[in-house]
Design a protein around this motif. Structure first.
Motif, mmCIF file in Angstrom:
data_model
loop_
_atom_site.group_PDB
_atom_site.id
_atom_site.type_symbol
_atom_site.label_atom_id
_atom_site.label_comp_id
_atom_site.label_asym_id
_atom_site.label_seq_id
_atom_site.Cartn_x
_atom_site.Cartn_y
_atom_site.Cartn_z
ATOM 1 N N ALA B 571 0.271 -1.152 0.449
ATOM 2 C CA ALA B 571 -0.432 -0.330 0.130
ATOM 3 C C ALA B 571 0.904 1.258 0.313
ATOM 4 C CB ALA B 571 -1.114 -0.385 1.200
ATOM 5 N N ASP B 572 1.846 1.464 0.396
ATOM 6 C CA ASP B 572 2.841 2.059 1.093
ATOM 7 C C ASP B 572 3.520 2.767 -0.409
ATOM 8 O OD1 ASP B 572 4.451 3.843 2.360
ATOM 9 O OD2 ASP B 572 5.998 3.085 1.942
ATOM 10 N N TYR B 573 3.451 1.163 -1.412
ATOM 11 C CA TYR B 573 4.459 1.588 -2.671
ATOM 12 C C TYR B 573 3.568 2.760 -3.294
ATOM 13 C CZ TYR B 573 5.273 -0.410 -7.428
ATOM 14 O OH TYR B 573 5.916 -0.485 -8.616
ATOM 15 N N LEU B 574 2.440 1.994 -3.519
ATOM 16 C CA LEU B 574 1.387 2.056 -4.591
ATOM 17 C C LEU B 574 0.932 3.521 -3.690
ATOM 18 C CD1 LEU B 574 -0.897 -0.759 -4.649
ATOM 19 C CD2 LEU B 574 0.625 0.286 -6.332
ATOM 20 N N GLN B 575 0.834 4.212 -3.327
ATOM 21 C CA GLN B 575 0.935 4.944 -2.531
ATOM 22 C C GLN B 575 1.769 6.114 -2.331
ATOM 23 O OE1 GLN B 575 -0.541 4.821 0.788
ATOM 24 N NE2 GLN B 575 -2.333 4.054 1.112
ATOM 25 N N SER B 576 2.914 5.229 -2.667
ATOM 26 C CA SER B 576 4.257 6.663 -2.727
ATOM 27 C C SER B 576 4.589 7.083 -4.543
ATOM 28 C CB SER B 576 5.526 6.181 -1.747
ATOM 29 O OG SER B 576 5.821 5.300 -2.765
ATOM 30 N N GLU B 577 4.115 6.150 -5.146
ATOM 31 C CA GLU B 577 4.411 6.668 -6.275
ATOM 32 C C GLU B 577 5.702 7.174 -5.814
ATOM 33 O OE1 GLU B 577 1.826 9.750 -7.029
ATOM 34 O OE2 GLU B 577 0.186 9.167 -7.283
ATOM 35 N N VAL B 578 6.259 5.672 -5.685
ATOM 36 C CA VAL B 578 7.933 5.433 -5.733
ATOM 37 C C VAL B 578 8.719 6.062 -7.167
ATOM 38 C CG1 VAL B 578 10.340 4.504 -5.136
ATOM 39 C CG2 VAL B 578 8.672 5.157 -3.469
ATOM 40 N N TRP B 579 7.294 5.352 -7.444
ATOM 41 C CA TRP B 579 8.151 5.206 -9.074
ATOM 42 C C TRP B 579 7.795 5.906 -10.019
ATOM 43 C CZ3 TRP B 579 3.901 3.091 -7.134
ATOM 44 C CH2 TRP B 579 2.127 3.558 -7.222
ATOM 45 N N ASP B 580 7.671 6.423 -11.526
ATOM 46 C CA ASP B 580 7.342 7.308 -12.157
ATOM 47 C C ASP B 580 6.878 7.300 -12.323
ATOM 48 O OD1 ASP B 580 10.097 7.275 -12.300
ATOM 49 O OD2 ASP B 580 10.307 6.118 -14.460
ATOM 50 N N SER B 581 5.461 8.791 -12.003
ATOM 51 C CA SER B 581 3.816 8.692 -12.007
ATOM 52 C C SER B 581 3.378 9.092 -13.477
ATOM 53 C CB SER B 581 3.871 9.646 -10.596
ATOM 54 O OG SER B 581 4.493 11.365 -11.075
ATOM 55 N N GLU B 582 4.723 8.975 -14.653
ATOM 56 C CA GLU B 582 3.355 9.106 -15.741
ATOM 57 C C GLU B 582 2.237 7.941 -15.761
ATOM 58 O OE1 GLU B 582 7.071 7.907 -17.696
ATOM 59 O OE2 GLU B 582 8.162 9.574 -17.516
ATOM 60 N N GLU B 583 2.379 7.447 -15.993
ATOM 61 C CA GLU B 583 1.116 6.096 -15.961
ATOM 62 C C GLU B 583 0.456 6.579 -14.163
ATOM 63 O OE1 GLU B 583 2.652 2.638 -15.316
ATOM 64 O OE2 GLU B 583 3.611 2.115 -17.190
ATOM 65 N N GLY B 584 0.452 7.077 -13.923
ATOM 66 C CA GLY B 584 -0.287 7.035 -12.222
ATOM 67 C C GLY B 584 -1.190 8.317 -13.174
ATOM 68 N N ASP B 585 -0.845 9.273 -13.972
ATOM 69 C CA ASP B 585 -1.383 10.472 -13.760
ATOM 70 C C ASP B 585 -2.203 10.325 -14.562
ATOM 71 O OD1 ASP B 585 0.749 11.751 -12.649
ATOM 72 O OD2 ASP B 585 1.470 12.431 -15.106
ATOM 73 N N GLU B 586 -2.384 9.062 -15.588
ATOM 74 C CA GLU B 586 -3.354 9.446 -15.519
ATOM 75 C C GLU B 586 -4.980 8.485 -14.455
ATOM 76 O OE1 GLU B 586 -2.664 5.384 -17.805
ATOM 77 O OE2 GLU B 586 -1.473 5.900 -19.474
ATOM 78 N N VAL B 587 -4.747 7.552 -13.541
ATOM 79 C CA VAL B 587 -5.798 7.651 -12.782
ATOM 80 C C VAL B 587 -6.451 9.303 -11.925
ATOM 81 C CG1 VAL B 587 -6.408 6.725 -10.382
ATOM 82 C CG2 VAL B 587 -4.759 5.542 -12.284
ATOM 83 N N SER B 588 -5.518 9.911 -11.941
ATOM 84 C CA SER B 588 -6.279 11.795 -11.513
ATOM 85 C C SER B 588 -7.609 11.455 -11.642
ATOM 86 C CB SER B 588 -5.125 13.006 -12.236
ATOM 87 O OG SER B 588 -5.458 12.862 -13.226
ATOM 88 N N LEU B 589 -7.449 11.643 -12.866
ATOM 89 C CA LEU B 589 -9.234 11.792 -13.074
ATOM 90 C C LEU B 589 -9.830 11.202 -12.162
ATOM 91 C CD1 LEU B 589 -8.898 11.122 -17.007
ATOM 92 C CD2 LEU B 589 -8.626 13.503 -16.281
ATOM 93 N N ASP B 590 -9.593 10.003 -12.200
ATOM 94 C CA ASP B 590 -10.855 9.336 -11.523
ATOM 95 C C ASP B 590 -10.530 9.612 -9.731
ATOM 96 O OD1 ASP B 590 -11.577 7.851 -13.355
ATOM 97 O OD2 ASP B 590 -10.494 6.110 -12.431
ATOM 98 N N SER B 591 -8.971 10.108 -9.328
ATOM 99 C CA SER B 591 -8.978 10.774 -8.196
ATOM 100 C C SER B 591 -9.061 10.963 -7.163
ATOM 101 C CB SER B 591 -7.384 11.450 -8.085
ATOM 102 O OG SER B 591 -7.511 12.576 -8.974
ATOM 103 N N PRO B 592 -10.042 12.222 -8.552
ATOM 104 C CA PRO B 592 -11.049 13.250 -7.495
ATOM 105 C C PRO B 592 -12.199 12.194 -6.732
ATOM 106 C CG PRO B 592 -10.634 13.903 -9.688
ATOM 107 C CD PRO B 592 -9.986 13.039 -8.872
#
Lengths: 214, 643
Positions: B571-592
């Motif tokens: 969980a920490d890993y997923l949240q921390s976005e230690v990795w390059d967050s490029e991909e993660g950005d996509e999710v952002s839309l949903d995030s809100p």
């Protein structure tokens, strides 16, 4: 870790190789616990076992790397070759194919192991005398031709000559590293029980152990 | 049903073609090798105990022989019997188990390839993870020349299957597979995923079945465990997905229908319970927010569940949206699955079905959702959005829905039949899905990795870590530090990353890459390492002693503790976005949306928490995590809102 292994005078690393299902893990278990496990799981990668022997007043720690026999694991097992002091190449006397693989194993050892690695051939499952497909003489010839330490037949099931095989390795390694240790004589004595001994590379002898010997 | 029947016929056909595909010599050789290993695989387990003529042993031998013959590039390799064994034991159906095995092998076949490339990558990833999580311990290993981590070879090759007692291994595999992000490679996750999922579900179901079998013994306990593990929502979802897929496929429908019925029955009985469970799961989700992806999947699954399993669907009244999503996914999946299976059967493409495998593996359902998050792929994004929406809606409504779905999951578990097993497996998946809920949050987080959500999550995770006694000092310190920074960063997401970077020796690969399709397994490995790091350092174990130490621990690991820690770390890993967050950005839309949901969930949690304990008896680890994590999630939720 192991209380019994806390202190030692010598530490030798032995790599145990050979085709799959020739009984490598059972050999190690027999050496370690003197017990035979009928359904030993196949080995994935490398398993480690340690036992400290007492030879001529010296505590010799034998660290055995029991490797997976299948070709697929060669990559991982090869990485252990280089630091091994001794190698035991096992085959199954009841399966000719496992003996026929020996030259390949020997070659691999030369390729990846230390130059002076002490090597012995171990013909396991000699309890399956009725199904024997490989004569002990053949192993002795091969060992001699390849300049190996010895050829020994064992039975992990009966714990037959297993201890002797490892002690032989330990003794030879000790000789190489401690001149004060008695040489082949004791060695020969140990092997004496065998019907006959085959002299190999370095005055070491391989003894043939026949089923009836027990 | 039809699908499974068709696949079964397909398998029987393949099995009858052994001699047509290979020479009798090769067949004898292959079969001989397989048999040698089958005779020494899990023989201590009741399913494989007894005579060597046992039909179960024959089935395992035939299954592996057929696979070797139809997948000449991979053929048979030692270790495969360890992977097939639990599947067959759970499924108790040779053909079904073969289908699942093919799906899983899509993801794992690379482990068995002589080139060792995939294993090298996995070693590298584990190394990175350890280096990142516990630089002190890593430095110790380097000093001992053990930083090659070769003593973890079997762990990685068999995904830890051998490290645990058989029943624990089943549980561990369920959790792991259900947590799997969809196959990283699978943009097609949905398409393939369905197929895979179908496969996987079966596998998982099988597992569940086994569990069920066992449950007969442990019933309640296991169910609870499974539920916990799977978490209701996911279970339902999985079941739903599988069902849907089946329906779409037509062939499968029959089988599914059965499952569905069972589930329905179960649901009815357990409905109330399920609802609780679901709630719990939500709470967990929150906890798992870090794992957002999974949770999303779970959500999706849940939604899908309704659609998937008619019966289940009934229970899961709402979620039309979900069903729609699922349907689409499923439809896609179906083709993919079918193809994969076929492909698998076909000798030529053993590994090609990767996506299917991934799907199947996890718990595909969970994975698919996750991948989307992780992945930027349109599909993923879609899923994510869907999931997100589902969550959003779901959180309020969703809970009820989830519960219903969870109930279905329960049903699945309860079902004695194989289908039940499947359902149970599904449930497990769902369970993970429940975790995934948290994942959802995570997704949001993921979406805006840098955003406060993540931070909040991180902080919470950290807290959880600190809580966990097992975590080595160094480790906790390490993670915490990164996380903490992030936590502070809650306000400023970016800071987190920087901080993490500073503290951590390195960055980690993104979830879709990490572990090559099974990131959670890396965290299980990490947990095991950390569990013993103090002992190792204290006794100054050398290379060989290290290896022997872990060899001695085979089948003696405390799964609950390891799972708990691994979940927190993951969980920490997923949240921390230690990795390059490029991909993660996509999710952002949903995030809100997710963020909103997460907060809600968090608020709701208290009740859930109460509920959880009962459920959690077994899942404890998860629940515990959830408990610990929840608070974090809450913050996360806040952060989302803030963002």
């Amino acid at each position: 870790m192991d209380p019994q292994d806390d202190s030692f005078d010598f530490l030798f690393k032995i790599i145990l190789i050979g085709d799959s299902n020739v009984g490598k893990t059972c050999l190690v278990q027999s050496f370690k616990t003197s017990q035979f496990c009928e359904r030993q799981q196949n080995t994935i990668g490398v398993d480690f076992t340690v036992r400290t022997l007492s030879i001529e007043g010296r505590r010799v720690k034998m660290q055995v790397w029991d490797t997976a026999g299948q070709e697929r694991f060669r990559t991982i097992t090869q990485s252990y070759y280089r630091s091994a002091h001794g190698a035991m190449i096992a085959y199954d006397i009841s399966r000719r194919a496992t003996f026929d693989s020996l030259p390949r194993w020997i070659h691999e050892l030369k390729q990846f192991g230390a130059a002076n690695v002490l090597t012995a051939l171990i013909g396991n499952k000699r309890d399956l005398e009725a199904e024997r497909e490989v004569q002990f003489e053949e192993a002795c010839k091969l060992a001699e031709a390849k300049g190996l330490l010895a050829a020994v037949e064992t039975s992990a099931r009966d714990a037959w000559s297993v201890e002797e095989a490892f002690v032989m390795m330990a003794r030879r390694l000790l000789m190489q590293n401690d001149t004060s240790v008695a040489d082949d004589h004791t060695h020969a004595v140990m092997l004496r029980s065998n019907s006959h001994t085959v002299s190999l590379t370095s005055a070491s002898s391989a003894d043939e152990k026949k089923p009836c010997a027990c | 049903m039809d699908y499974m029947k068709r696949k079964t016929r397909e398998y029987d056909q393949l099995k009858s073609e052994w001699t047509a595909r290979v020479s009798s010599e090769d067949l004898e050789f292959i079969r001989g090798n397989v048999l040698k290993d089958v005779l020494r695989t899990d023989r201590a387990h009741p399913y494989y105990a007894g005579s060597e003529d046992s039909p179960h042993l024959t089935a395992l031998t035939d299954l592996l022989t057929t696979f070797a013959i139809t997948h000449p590039q991979v053929s048979y390799c030692q270790g495969m019997s360890d992977i097939a064994s639990p599947i067959l034991a759970v499924m108790d159906n040779e053909a079904h188990a073969f289908i699942c095995f093919c799906g899983i092998m899509k993801r794992l076949e690379g482990n068995f390839r002589p080139d060792g490339q995939l294993m090298s990558i996995k070693f590298q990833h584990l190394k990175l993870l350890l280096q990142y999580s516990d630089p002190e311990f890593y430095a110790y290993l380097v000093s001992k020349g053990a930083d090659d981590l070769f003593f973890c070879y079997r762990w990685l090759l068999l995904e830890l299957k051998r490290e645990f007692v058989f029943d624990d291994a089943l549980r561990m595999l369920e959790v792991t597979w259900s947590s799997l992000p969809p196959d990283p490679p699978e943009t097609e996750v949905e398409l393939l995923g369905p197929a895979l999922e179908a496969d996987q579900p079966n596998g998982s179901q099988n597992v569940h079945q086994n569990v069920d079998m066992e449950e007969m013994e442990e019933k309640l306990t296991e169910r609870q465990r499974r539920r916990h593990m799977l978490r209701p929502s996911r279970e339902e979802a999985d079941g739903g997905r599988s069902l849907v897929v089946e329906e779409e496929k037509g062939p499968r429908k029959e089988g599914e229908g059965e499952y569905g019925v069972d589930e329905m029955v179960n649901n009815d009985v357990t409905a109330s319970t399920r609802s609780f469970e679901k709630q719990a799961s939500f709470g967990e989700f929150k906890y798992y927010s870090g794992r957002n992806e999974d949770s999303f999947e779970m959500n999706e699954n849940e939604c899908s569940d309704p659609t998937l399993s008619p019966v289940q669907f009934q229970s899961a009244h709402s979620t039309l949206q979900f069903s729609v999503r699922q349907s689409t996914e499923e439809s896609e999946d179906d083709p993919g699955e079918k193809e994969p299976l076929i492909g698998n059967h076909t000798p030529s493409s053993p590994g090609q079905r990767d996506s299917p495998n991934g799907q199947a593996a996890s718990p595909a359902s969970s994975l698919p959702s996750c991948p989307p998050n992780w992945k930027s792929s349109s599909n993923q994004s879609l899923e994510a959005s869907n999931s997100a929406t589902s969550w959003r809606t779901a959180s309020p409504d969703g809970l009820s829905k989830c519960t219903s779905s969870s109930s279905s999951g329960d049903k699945a578990e309860s079902p004695d039949k194989p289908s039940g097993g499947f359902t149970s497996s599904q449930a497990v998946i769902n369970g993970t899905g429940s975790q995934s809920p948290s994942v959802v949050a995570g997704k949001s987080l993921l979406a805006s990795p840098s955003q406060g959500y993540n931070r909040s999550l991180l902080s919470s995770p950290i807290l959880s870590f600190s809580k966990s006694p097992s975590l080595p000092k160094a480790f906790s310190s390490n993670l915490p530090s990164p996380c903490r920074p992030t936590g502070s960063g809650l306000s400023s997401p970016n800071t987190n990353k920087p901080e993490g970077g500073g503290i951590k020796p390195c960055s980690l690969p993104p979830p879709q890459e990490f572990g090559k399709g099974n990131p959670f397994m890396l965290f299980l490995c990490l947990s095991i390492l950390l569990e013993h790091r103090d002992h190792i350092v204290k006794n100054s174990l050398d290379y060989n002693e290290l290896a022997m130490h872990f060899d001695r621990l085979v089948r003696r690991h405390n799964l609950g503790r390891i799972l708990q820690r691994a979940k927190a770390l993951f969980a920490d890993y997923l949240q921390s976005e230690v990795w390059d967050s490029e991909e993660g950005d996509e999710v952002s839309l949903d995030s809100p949306a997710t963020a909103d949901t997460s907060p809600q969930t968090s608020t709701t949690r208290p009740p859930f928490l109460n509920v959880q304990p009962s459920q959690g008896t077994f899942p404890n680890s998860t629940y515990n995590l959830a408990n610990t994590i929840p608070s974090p999630t809450t913050p996360i939720a806040l952060s989302p809102s803030a963002s």
